[in-house]
Design a protein around this motif. Sequence first.
Motif, PDB file in Angstrom:
ATOM      1  N   SER A 198       0.814  -1.218   0.000  1.00 15.91           N
ATOM      2  CA  SER A 198       0.000   0.000   0.000  1.00 15.91           C
ATOM      3  C   SER A 198       0.844   1.263   0.000  1.00 15.91           C
ATOM      4  CB  SER A 198      -0.900   0.027   1.241  1.00 15.91           C
ATOM      5  OG  SER A 198      -0.142   0.362   2.383  1.00 15.91           O
ATOM      6  N   SER A 199       0.152   2.364  -0.255  1.00 14.57           N
ATOM      7  CA  SER A 199       0.663   3.715  -0.027  1.00 14.57           C
ATOM      8  C   SER A 199      -0.379   4.461   0.781  1.00 14.57           C
ATOM      9  CB  SER A 199       0.924   4.451  -1.343  1.00 14.57           C
ATOM     10  OG  SER A 199       1.988   3.848  -2.059  1.00 14.57           O
ATOM     11  N   ALA A 200       0.069   5.261   1.749  1.00 13.66           N
ATOM     12  CA  ALA A 200      -0.850   5.972   2.628  1.00 13.66           C
ATOM     13  C   ALA A 200      -0.290   7.345   2.953  1.00 13.66           C
ATOM     14  CB  ALA A 200      -1.061   5.184   3.925  1.00 13.66           C
ATOM     15  N   GLY A 201      -1.185   8.339   3.039  1.00 12.56           N
ATOM     16  CA  GLY A 201      -0.721   9.677   3.351  1.00 12.56           C
ATOM     17  C   GLY A 201      -1.817  10.549   3.925  1.00 12.56           C
ATOM     18  N   ILE A 202      -1.404  11.626   4.566  1.00  8.40           N
ATOM     19  CA  ILE A 202      -2.332  12.666   5.008  1.00  8.40           C
ATOM     20  C   ILE A 202      -2.336  13.703   3.892  1.00  8.40           C
ATOM     21  CG2 ILE A 202      -2.828  14.411   6.749  1.00  8.40           C
ATOM     22  CD1 ILE A 202      -1.277  12.703   8.760  1.00  8.40           C
ATOM     23  N   GLN A 203      -3.285  13.576   2.970  1.00  5.81           N
ATOM     24  CA  GLN A 203      -3.296  14.417   1.772  1.00  5.81           C
ATOM     25  C   GLN A 203      -3.928  15.785   2.039  1.00  5.81           C
ATOM     26  OE1 GLN A 203      -1.144  12.319   0.679  1.00  5.81           O
ATOM     27  NE2 GLN A 203      -1.839  12.394  -1.454  1.00  5.81           N
ATOM     28  N   ALA A 228      -4.217   3.670  -0.536  1.00  9.09           N
ATOM     29  CA  ALA A 228      -4.448   2.856  -1.725  1.00  9.09           C
ATOM     30  C   ALA A 228      -3.573   1.619  -1.633  1.00  9.09           C
ATOM     31  CB  ALA A 228      -4.114   3.646  -2.989  1.00  9.09           C
ATOM     32  N   GLY A 229      -4.164   0.454  -1.857  1.00  7.20           N
ATOM     33  CA  GLY A 229      -3.373  -0.755  -1.692  1.00  7.20           C
ATOM     34  C   GLY A 229      -3.861  -1.923  -2.520  1.00  7.20           C
ATOM     35  N   THR A 230      -3.104  -3.013  -2.419  1.00  4.40           N
ATOM     36  CA  THR A 230      -3.415  -4.254  -3.115  1.00  4.40           C
ATOM     37  C   THR A 230      -3.469  -5.382  -2.101  1.00  4.40           C
ATOM     38  OG1 THR A 230      -2.275  -3.481  -5.105  1.00  4.40           O
ATOM     39  CG2 THR A 230      -2.683  -5.852  -4.922  1.00  4.40           C
ATOM     40  N   LEU A 231      -4.522  -6.159  -2.172  1.00  3.46           N
ATOM     41  CA  LEU A 231      -4.722  -7.300  -1.284  1.00  3.46           C
ATOM     42  C   LEU A 231      -4.540  -8.577  -2.088  1.00  3.46           C
ATOM     43  CD1 LEU A 231      -8.078  -6.053   0.309  1.00  3.46           C
ATOM     44  CD2 LEU A 231      -5.771  -5.675   1.209  1.00  3.46           C
ATOM     45  N   ASP A 232      -3.604  -9.420  -1.676  1.00  2.81           N
ATOM     46  CA  ASP A 232      -3.414 -10.736  -2.287  1.00  2.81           C
ATOM     47  C   ASP A 232      -4.079 -11.773  -1.392  1.00  2.81           C
ATOM     48  OD1 ASP A 232      -1.840  -9.665  -4.327  1.00  2.81           O
ATOM     49  OD2 ASP A 232      -0.007  -9.852  -3.157  1.00  2.81           O
ATOM     50  N   PHE A 233      -5.082 -12.468  -1.930  1.00  4.52           N
ATOM     51  CA  PHE A 233      -5.823 -13.458  -1.161  1.00  4.52           C
ATOM     52  C   PHE A 233      -5.162 -14.831  -1.280  1.00  4.52           C
ATOM     53  CE2 PHE A 233      -8.691 -10.013  -1.363  1.00  4.52           C
ATOM     54  CZ  PHE A 233      -9.606 -10.158  -0.318  1.00  4.52           C
ATOM     55  N   VAL A 239      -7.080  -7.911  -5.171  1.00  3.82           N
ATOM     56  CA  VAL A 239      -8.078  -6.850  -5.044  1.00  3.82           C
ATOM     57  C   VAL A 239      -7.396  -5.508  -4.823  1.00  3.82           C
ATOM     58  CG1 VAL A 239      -9.971  -5.947  -3.626  1.00  3.82           C
ATOM     59  CG2 VAL A 239      -9.876  -8.388  -4.172  1.00  3.82           C
ATOM     60  N   THR A 240      -7.827  -4.508  -5.586  1.00  2.00           N
ATOM     61  CA  THR A 240      -7.387  -3.128  -5.406  1.00  2.00           C
ATOM     62  C   THR A 240      -8.355  -2.421  -4.462  1.00  2.00           C
ATOM     63  OG1 THR A 240      -6.446  -3.039  -7.621  1.00  2.00           O
ATOM     64  CG2 THR A 240      -6.947  -0.928  -6.558  1.00  2.00           C
ATOM     65  N   MET A 241      -7.805  -1.717  -3.465  1.00  2.00           N
ATOM     66  CA  MET A 241      -8.643  -1.085  -2.452  1.00  2.00           C
ATOM     67  C   MET A 241      -8.170   0.337  -2.188  1.00  2.00           C
ATOM     68  SD  MET A 241      -9.472  -2.623   1.320  1.00  2.00           S
ATOM     69  CE  MET A 241     -10.213  -1.661   2.631  1.00  2.00           C
ATOM     70  N   ILE A 242      -9.106   1.286  -2.189  1.00  2.00           N
ATOM     71  CA  ILE A 242      -8.798   2.679  -1.834  1.00  2.00           C
ATOM     72  C   ILE A 242      -9.783   3.134  -0.765  1.00  2.00           C
ATOM     73  CG2 ILE A 242      -8.562   5.064  -2.610  1.00  2.00           C
ATOM     74  CD1 ILE A 242      -7.977   4.039  -5.400  1.00  2.00           C
ATOM     75  N   MET A 243      -9.253   3.668   0.331  1.00  2.00           N
ATOM     76  CA  MET A 243     -10.054   4.242   1.408  1.00  2.00           C
ATOM     77  C   MET A 243      -9.634   5.696   1.584  1.00  2.00           C
ATOM     78  SD  MET A 243     -11.918   1.668   2.919  1.00  2.00           S
ATOM     79  CE  MET A 243     -12.294   1.030   1.290  1.00  2.00           C
ATOM     80  N   SER A 244     -10.590   6.636   1.503  1.00  2.00           N
ATOM     81  CA  SER A 244     -10.198   8.043   1.531  1.00  2.00           C
ATOM     82  C   SER A 244     -11.227   8.934   2.206  1.00  2.00           C
ATOM     83  CB  SER A 244      -9.965   8.551   0.104  1.00  2.00           C
ATOM     84  OG  SER A 244      -9.497   9.884   0.128  1.00  2.00           O
TER      85      SER A 244
END
Length: 363
Positions: A198-203, A228-233, A239-244
């Motif tokens: 993932s990558s994460a920041g206080i934008q 924003a990140g990638t989940l390998d099951f 799965v691509t996941m973005i939380m914002s």
Amino acid sequence: MTRMKTGIVGCGNISSIYLQNLAASQWIEVTALADRILEKAQERADEFGIATACTVDELMADPSIELVINLTIPASHAAVHLAALEAGKHVYGEKPLAVSLEDGRLVLEEAAKRNLQVGCAPDTFLGAGVSTARRAIEEGLIGRPIGGTAFMLSGGPESWHPDPEFFYAYGGGPLFDMGPYYLTALINLLGPIQRVSSSAGIQIPDRIVGSGPKEGTPIVVQTPTHLAGTLDFAGGSIVTMIMSFDVRGGAELPRMEIYGTAGTLSLPDPNFFGGDVRLRRADSEEWETLAPIFESDHNERGIGVEDMVKSIREDRRHRANGELAYHVLEVMHAFMHSSAESRHITLESSYKVPEARPDSLKL
């Protein structure tokens, strides 16, 4: 059948829907409410006709209470869980299980030591939306699942929430606040997660309380607001996941989609129990709406507690359980560590997905 006597700790906004739904429960009888502000507990008790409003210590000391429902803020989850377990009571809490992984492990270890059960929200994955999608996957309607997307894109809660500072403290942010809904649904559909990057920041660091008595107060942002990140099951899906909390102009991306070798599923918001599940087959240009496998047209929050107590009485594993909540917690921490350390994070925990919700489970 004797209903399990239950106490609720934390009488804020979320307590109302629990009390409303559990009033009709066949398995649970809420007999006491507690809050650090006793007046709030008394107000809720008067509103819902609960006999006892008391301090947290008094509730924990009540030998008639077998189960504690913990609806406090995330920073208090582990402490209240542990207090309940040490008092010999089962515990079910709002998400996340704890803020730190260490506290999450302590909760599960204490429960195992005392032969008590731990449950944790969200239980929205038991609703018709995710349940219908799970049935479609199990029946092979999209072939073998190979990937998916999950997007929660908002401008943050400070525009409407009167006391939003905790959303931006450690253990908050879009991932810890909303991520459990998406991750719990994905795990229920695709199995355990094996690796995270993932990558994460206080934008957007400048935040102001937008309503209520604190309107105009600056908010100190202490946790990433865009991830924003990638989940390998473990089963092979990616799965691509973005939380914002940083998307202020809106977005048109779907909440969740699951891609398979023979088609695609489009899912409703996993923060809710119902909603349409749509299928597009590989040989079609049209989307079709799948019939829900059962009716779930209302907020069923508390169905996870109902299933937990029923399972205790029947001596079986419940669905919104502590092991699932811990796996979700580890995934969220992996998001943070992956970005901070610029590497993939392989998870230590796993999870065996239980059988789907039966039609007989209702609130």
